[in-house]
Design a protein around this motif. Structure first.
Motif, mmCIF file in Angstrom:
data_model
loop_
_atom_site.group_PDB
_atom_site.id
_atom_site.type_symbol
_atom_site.label_atom_id
_atom_site.label_comp_id
_atom_site.label_asym_id
_atom_site.label_seq_id
_atom_site.Cartn_x
_atom_site.Cartn_y
_atom_site.Cartn_z
ATOM 1 N N GLU A 14 2.801 -2.563 11.720
ATOM 2 C CA GLU A 14 3.699 -1.416 11.891
ATOM 3 C C GLU A 14 3.547 -0.443 10.703
ATOM 4 O O GLU A 14 3.604 0.775 10.865
ATOM 5 C CB GLU A 14 5.145 -1.930 11.966
ATOM 6 C CG GLU A 14 6.200 -0.882 12.206
ATOM 7 C CD GLU A 14 6.068 -0.199 13.561
ATOM 8 O OE1 GLU A 14 5.604 -0.854 14.507
ATOM 9 O OE2 GLU A 14 6.417 1.004 13.646
ATOM 10 N N SER A 15 3.338 -0.982 9.507
ATOM 11 C CA SER A 15 3.169 -0.127 8.324
ATOM 12 C C SER A 15 1.833 0.608 8.361
ATOM 13 O O SER A 15 1.739 1.758 7.943
ATOM 14 C CB SER A 15 3.257 -0.955 7.038
ATOM 15 O OG SER A 15 4.576 -1.366 6.796
ATOM 16 N N ILE A 21 0.856 -1.184 0.000
ATOM 17 C CA ILE A 21 0.000 0.000 0.000
ATOM 18 C C ILE A 21 0.895 1.238 0.000
ATOM 19 O O ILE A 21 1.805 1.352 0.826
ATOM 20 C CB ILE A 21 -0.917 0.011 1.245
ATOM 21 C CG1 ILE A 21 -1.837 -1.221 1.256
ATOM 22 C CG2 ILE A 21 -1.756 1.290 1.295
ATOM 23 C CD1 ILE A 21 -2.845 -1.300 0.135
ATOM 24 N N GLY A 22 0.651 2.130 -0.949
ATOM 25 C CA GLY A 22 1.424 3.371 -1.030
ATOM 26 C C GLY A 22 0.537 4.581 -0.840
ATOM 27 O O GLY A 22 -0.673 4.526 -1.090
ATOM 28 N N LYS A 23 1.141 5.649 -0.371
ATOM 29 C CA LYS A 23 0.407 6.900 -0.140
ATOM 30 C C LYS A 23 1.269 8.032 -0.675
ATOM 31 O O LYS A 23 2.502 7.986 -0.543
ATOM 32 C CB LYS A 23 0.237 7.091 1.372
ATOM 33 C CG LYS A 23 -1.192 7.219 1.846
ATOM 34 C CD LYS A 23 -1.229 7.476 3.333
ATOM 35 C CE LYS A 23 -2.597 7.973 3.769
ATOM 36 N NZ LYS A 23 -2.659 8.141 5.228
ATOM 37 N N GLY A 24 0.661 9.025 -1.270
ATOM 38 C CA GLY A 24 1.448 10.168 -1.729
ATOM 39 C C GLY A 24 2.517 9.790 -2.722
ATOM 40 O O GLY A 24 3.639 10.264 -2.661
ATOM 41 N N SER A 34 2.617 3.395 10.717
ATOM 42 C CA SER A 34 3.554 4.429 10.258
ATOM 43 C C SER A 34 2.978 5.219 9.079
ATOM 44 O O SER A 34 3.328 6.380 8.882
ATOM 45 C CB SER A 34 4.916 3.825 9.908
ATOM 46 O OG SER A 34 4.813 2.980 8.802
ATOM 47 N N LEU A 35 2.113 4.596 8.298
ATOM 48 C CA LEU A 35 1.474 5.326 7.195
ATOM 49 C C LEU A 35 0.176 6.002 7.666
ATOM 50 O O LEU A 35 -0.437 6.751 6.927
ATOM 51 C CB LEU A 35 1.152 4.386 6.020
ATOM 52 C CG LEU A 35 2.230 4.210 4.944
ATOM 53 C CD1 LEU A 35 3.417 3.447 5.490
ATOM 54 C CD2 LEU A 35 1.678 3.521 3.712
#
Lengths: 140, 140, 140
Positions: C114-115, C66-69, C118-119
């Motif tokens: 944790e991801s 999963i990515g953001k920005g 953190s995201l």
């Protein structure tokens, strides 16, 4: 050699097809199954892989899928291994499934608990262990 | 850029070898380690990767294996990075292992709890972080 | 076909590029998204893949990031799919994230808890589902 990958399967190199960057390596396991791996050409050379040489197919449990009723279907995965479920252990999100291939070799799969439920997996079930060739490492 | 992959390692492109479909990209990390990735030719082009250019090697924790006593052995995995365990956290089925490579870069591995046990992993152990090149993404 | 992979996405073959060992296959999904897979040439042949033919893109949840920005950034991953988070479930170490792509297709990702933290992931967030082409299987 000790490695966290749960599946370290001993065999012999049956075939090597080199491409421009990658190579396809087929291993004949001790119990008769074959496993196909895609590794880099450099690795074929640095491992000194030759036809008939001893080698290991190494696969992380998280790279093994479990299939059911695949008979009429086709998958691009080069490794679709007929197996029977011999152990099931549920975690909070993931489950561990141990299968025994027809030749007797055991393979551990880490799949989601949701999949265990939706496929209705239980000990004794006839299933397939499915692994993409690009997820198989070779050790020598 | 925020991505769920736990390992986003900054470096510079050291080498690019293009094949028919895939390319092999070597990154020199800031702390001296090198990481090899197999990505598609299209991605080399769309990312505009060039020798010396800044880039990131991106690896999911679940694609990192932990090896011990690999010295006499050879693996097809192109990334076999000497490390020391700095953190261990057990879940129900999976465990998280944080290692520090000799250059100082930290890498997170998600492996099964059973592997932590069977390899007898503990903080301070000298191990190897093992990653197949085909499991490494490149960001730019 | 029943398979433990959480993502089995129906589509049609849009493009096939063969290399020496591997081939790149592009699938147009029913809701408009495209998915790129790297499979072996042998699999293209054994599956009888042809332009316009029906096929499935099959992806394990653990192979989805999963990515953001990511807008200003570039990733070598060929599948970077704009999505919205519709479900989040935490385990001890891993979490399951369900996203809905703009076309409506849902994709399940298994990432570390944790991801998620953190995201700062939460339901309704605009994110990207990121999958390397070499992690996509094709079924037919």
């Amino acid at each position: 050699m000790k490695i966290s990958a749960r599946n370290v399967l001993a065999g012999k190199v049956q075939n090597i097809t080199k491409g421009a960057v990658n190579a396809e390596v087929t291993l004949a396991l001790q119990n008769g199954e074959t496993v196909v791996a895609i590794i880099t050409n450099s690795s074929v050379d640095s491992l000194g892989l030759v036809h008939g040489g001893a080698a290991f197919a190494i696969v992380k449990a998280s790279d093994v899928m479990i299939g059911k009723g695949l008979d009429g279907h086709k998958l691009s995965a080069r490794n679709v291994l007929a197996s029977k479920i011999v152990k099931l252990q549920d975690g909070a999100v993931n489950s561990e499934v141990v299968v025994r291939m027809t030749g007797g070799t055991e393979v551990v799969a880490s799949i989601t608990k949701e999949s265990v439920k939706s496929l209705g997996l239980k000990i004794g079930d006839d299933v397939f262990a499915v692994v993409k060739a690009s997820h198989v490492m070779i050790g020598a």
